[in-house]
Design a protein around this motif. Structure first.
Motif, PDB file in Angstrom:
ATOM      1  N   ALA A   8       0.823  -1.210   0.000  1.00  0.00           N
ATOM      2  CA  ALA A   8       0.000   0.000   0.000  1.00  0.00           C
ATOM      3  C   ALA A   8       0.856   1.258   0.000  1.00  0.00           C
ATOM      4  O   ALA A   8       0.333   2.363  -0.134  1.00  0.00           O
ATOM      5  N   ILE A   9       2.155   1.101   0.159  1.00  0.00           N
ATOM      6  CA  ILE A   9       3.063   2.248   0.235  1.00  0.00           C
ATOM      7  C   ILE A   9       3.774   2.427  -1.097  1.00  0.00           C
ATOM      8  O   ILE A   9       4.350   1.496  -1.648  1.00  0.00           O
ATOM      9  N   GLY A  10       3.731   3.658  -1.617  1.00  0.00           N
ATOM     10  CA  GLY A  10       4.292   3.944  -2.931  1.00  0.00           C
ATOM     11  C   GLY A  10       5.802   3.991  -2.950  1.00  0.00           C
ATOM     12  O   GLY A  10       6.468   3.907  -1.900  1.00  0.00           O
ATOM     13  N   PRO A  11       6.393   4.139  -4.129  1.00  0.00           N
ATOM     14  CA  PRO A  11       7.853   4.208  -4.284  1.00  0.00           C
ATOM     15  C   PRO A  11       8.460   5.312  -3.421  1.00  0.00           C
ATOM     16  O   PRO A  11       7.948   6.433  -3.369  1.00  0.00           O
ATOM     17  N   ASP A  12       9.539   4.980  -2.738  1.00  0.00           N
ATOM     18  CA  ASP A  12      10.253   5.944  -1.894  1.00  0.00           C
ATOM     19  C   ASP A  12       9.366   6.553  -0.814  1.00  0.00           C
ATOM     20  O   ASP A  12       9.620   7.663  -0.340  1.00  0.00           O
ATOM     21  N   SER A  13       8.301   5.846  -0.465  1.00  0.00           N
ATOM     22  CA  SER A  13       7.373   6.308   0.583  1.00  0.00           C
ATOM     23  C   SER A  13       6.792   7.684   0.258  1.00  0.00           C
ATOM     24  O   SER A  13       6.587   8.516   1.143  1.00  0.00           O
ATOM     25  N   LYS A  14       6.497   7.906  -1.025  1.00  0.00           N
ATOM     26  CA  LYS A  14       5.967   9.204  -1.430  1.00  0.00           C
ATOM     27  C   LYS A  14       4.441   9.243  -1.478  1.00  0.00           C
ATOM     28  O   LYS A  14       3.859  10.289  -1.720  1.00  0.00           O
ATOM     29  N   TYR A  15       3.806   8.127  -1.264  1.00  0.00           N
ATOM     30  CA  TYR A  15       2.353   8.115  -1.092  1.00  0.00           C
ATOM     31  C   TYR A  15       1.958   6.824  -0.403  1.00  0.00           C
ATOM     32  O   TYR A  15       2.736   5.862  -0.319  1.00  0.00           O
ATOM     33  N   VAL A  16       0.742   6.807   0.110  1.00  0.00           N
ATOM     34  CA  VAL A  16       0.186   5.589   0.675  1.00  0.00           C
ATOM     35  C   VAL A  16      -1.247   5.471   0.183  1.00  0.00           C
ATOM     36  O   VAL A  16      -1.974   6.458   0.085  1.00  0.00           O
ATOM     37  N   ILE A  17      -1.638   4.274  -0.199  1.00  0.00           N
ATOM     38  CA  ILE A  17      -3.008   4.045  -0.639  1.00  0.00           C
ATOM     39  C   ILE A  17      -3.902   4.126   0.594  1.00  0.00           C
ATOM     40  O   ILE A  17      -3.817   3.296   1.488  1.00  0.00           O
ATOM     41  N   SER A  18      -4.747   5.130   0.628  1.00  0.00           N
ATOM     42  CA  SER A  18      -5.526   5.421   1.831  1.00  0.00           C
ATOM     43  C   SER A  18      -7.006   5.084   1.712  1.00  0.00           C
ATOM     44  O   SER A  18      -7.732   5.126   2.707  1.00  0.00           O
TER      45      SER A  18
END
Length: 357
Positions: free
Chosen positions: A142-152
């Motif tokens: 659920a966490i995007g590349p390089d922790s730049k987003y999270v599926i919320s």
């Protein structure tokens, strides 16, 4: 089916990456954003709250329906009364265009961005890597590349119809090819519309799309709200690719509105929650992200499905129980999220995207 706008948006999004380094290059701002986004000290909560109170506000660019972001805004402001939330609601494509123009002008207004995953993947250079203790409750996927987003959030999309004028609503998408629906199908040409086309092509093939194109579909460059309004007013009889939350919002305002949502060939779209790399209010932004990812934030909306939170049981189950399994449907539980390809375009029947319309 016209996809010119979608292509233009994709081009605009690509331009954002090139322009990401333009405009305000204040090292001080960048350092503040990095510190707020990745601070992990024991005094993190106190630090963010004190800093956010000094900032006093934050700006959220959201593609979510009003009935989804409004409870989040109210809940956050109740918890942090000294911080004002200004939410600007646009579709994911429109948000990308806005961010592109602001990047070109060197204007930094957005603090938090919530758009479709496909669009978020094309805007990574405009996002800041962030860390939150709430992420422990989310799967790695659920966490995007390089922790730049999270599926919320996850929202189901299906078909809507006018209950006063359609005695036999569609049971499958192939029913949209019936003669009685010719000239009476409404559909958006925005990103969601192109995704639906991709979903249907993967499931039914090109022949289905050719026959669907012969149905004199009433296409419009409008969001889901406008499509739902057309069907409710009887200007169209049916519309595919419409989210449940939009219909629920209308029902709250007009309980007797003659429109119903059906999980016909349902798809799940995913929303990516991000922090702007040049957020003018980074501490308030981080508090907001924490809140939306928290147990309280994830259970405040009945029409979304958090992807894999381990606590508590999300409220989307209540929607599924009351609206989906009351003898009217056997729609399945949404799949766990998977890492989305970086290309922007129609997804497959198992791929996911965001909470737009």
């Amino acid at each position: 089916m016209k996809v010119g706008r979608f292509v233009a948006v994709a081009t605009s999004v690509a331009a954002v990456v090139t322009l990401a380094g333009c405009g305000d290059s204040s090292e001080e701002n960048s350092a503040k954003v990095k510190e707020a986004a990745q601070y992990s000290g024991d005094d993190r909560q106190g630090y963010l709250e004190e800093c956010a109170k000094e900032e006093g506000s934050l700006s959220v660019y959201s593609a979510q329906q009003t009935d989804l972001w409004q409870p989040l805004k109210e809940g956050f402001q109740k918890k942090y009364p000294g911080i004002k939330v200004e939410t600007t609601r646009r579709t994911s494509a429109e948000t990308a265009e806005t961010l592109s123009k602001e990047a070109q002008a060197g204007v930094n207004k957005a603090d938090v961005i919530d758009v479709k995953v496909e669009v978020a993947e094309s805007l990574l250079d405009l996002f800041a890597p962030f860390s939150s203790p709430e992420l422990e409750a989310y799967p790695e996927t659920a966490i995007g590349p390089d922790s730049k987003y999270v599926i919320s959030d996850q929202i189901p999309y299906g078909i809507i119809y006018n209950t006063d004028k359609v005695p036999n609503p569609p049971k499958t998408s192939e029913d949209l090819l019936k003669p009685e629906f010719k000239g009476h199908i409404a559909m958006s040409t925005t990103l969601l519309g192109t995704q639906w086309v991709g979903w249907m092509e993967n499931k039914y093939g090109e022949e289905f799309l050719e026959r669907f194109g012969e149905q004199d579909v009433r296409t419009t460059d409008a969001n889901t709200d406008a499509i739902i309004a057309q069907v409710a007013a009887g200007e169209a009889l049916v519309a595919p690719g419409v989210n449940l939350s939009g219909v629920e919002a209308l029902k709250q305002q007009s309980p007797n509105a003659p429109v119903e949502w059906l999980p016909v060939d349902p798809q799940w779209t995913q929303g990516a929650l991000s922090m702007a790399a040049k957020a003018p209010h980074p501490c308030a932004a981080m508090l907001y992200i924490d809140y939306e990812l928290s147990a309280e934030g994830q259970t405040i909306n009945p029409s979304t499905s958090p992807p894999g939170r381990t606590r508590p049981r999300p409220m989307w189950c209540r929607v599924r129980t009351s609206r989906w399994t009351s003898g009217r449907s056997s729609a399945s539980t949404p799949p766990r999220p998977t890492r989305t390809p970086r290309a922007v375009g129609p997804s497959s029947s198992t791929a996911t995207s965001s909470s737009e319309p």
